[in-house]
Design a protein around this motif. Structure first.
Motif: not given
Length: 109
Positions: A36, A71, A73, A75, A101-102, A104-106, A108-109
């Protein structure tokens, strides 16, 4: 095609590979190594073992770049395309890219 400022230079590519905090996610399309960041930088690697013809490799690379261009986001990442991805249809490539990409979001949390 991505603009030059959104792609990795050779020096940035080598620095990114030595990055210890880089994480990886993968699916049918390939493996995405990412960090990120505040700026969008992206590179696609397709081995000649995956697809012998350069025209096919470049067409796939351009298709993936166009997906990344949309995109928002921020990154930095390198996508290593799998051998089976060279036979995928464009719609499937888009779905697989969105799936990455989904993931990645998961992560990153």
């Amino acid at each position: 095609m991505l603009s030059k400022k959104e792609r990795f230079t050779r020096k940035q590519f080598e620095e990114f590979l030595s990055e210890k905090s880089a994480r990886s996610v993968y699916n049918q399309l390939g493996t995405l190594k990412f960090v990120p960041s505040k700026e969008k930088r992206f590179s696609v690697v397709i081995a000649s073992k995956a697809e012998k013809r350069a025209t096919k490799r470049n067409a796939l690379r351009r298709a993936i770049y166009s997906l990344f261009k949309k995109e928002t986001q921020p990154i930095s990442g390198i996508l290593y395309v799998s051998k089976q991805a060279t036979t995928l249809q464009k719609e499937t490539i888009r779905e697989c890219f969105n799936d990455l990409l989904k993931k990645i979001q998961k992560s990153s949390k």
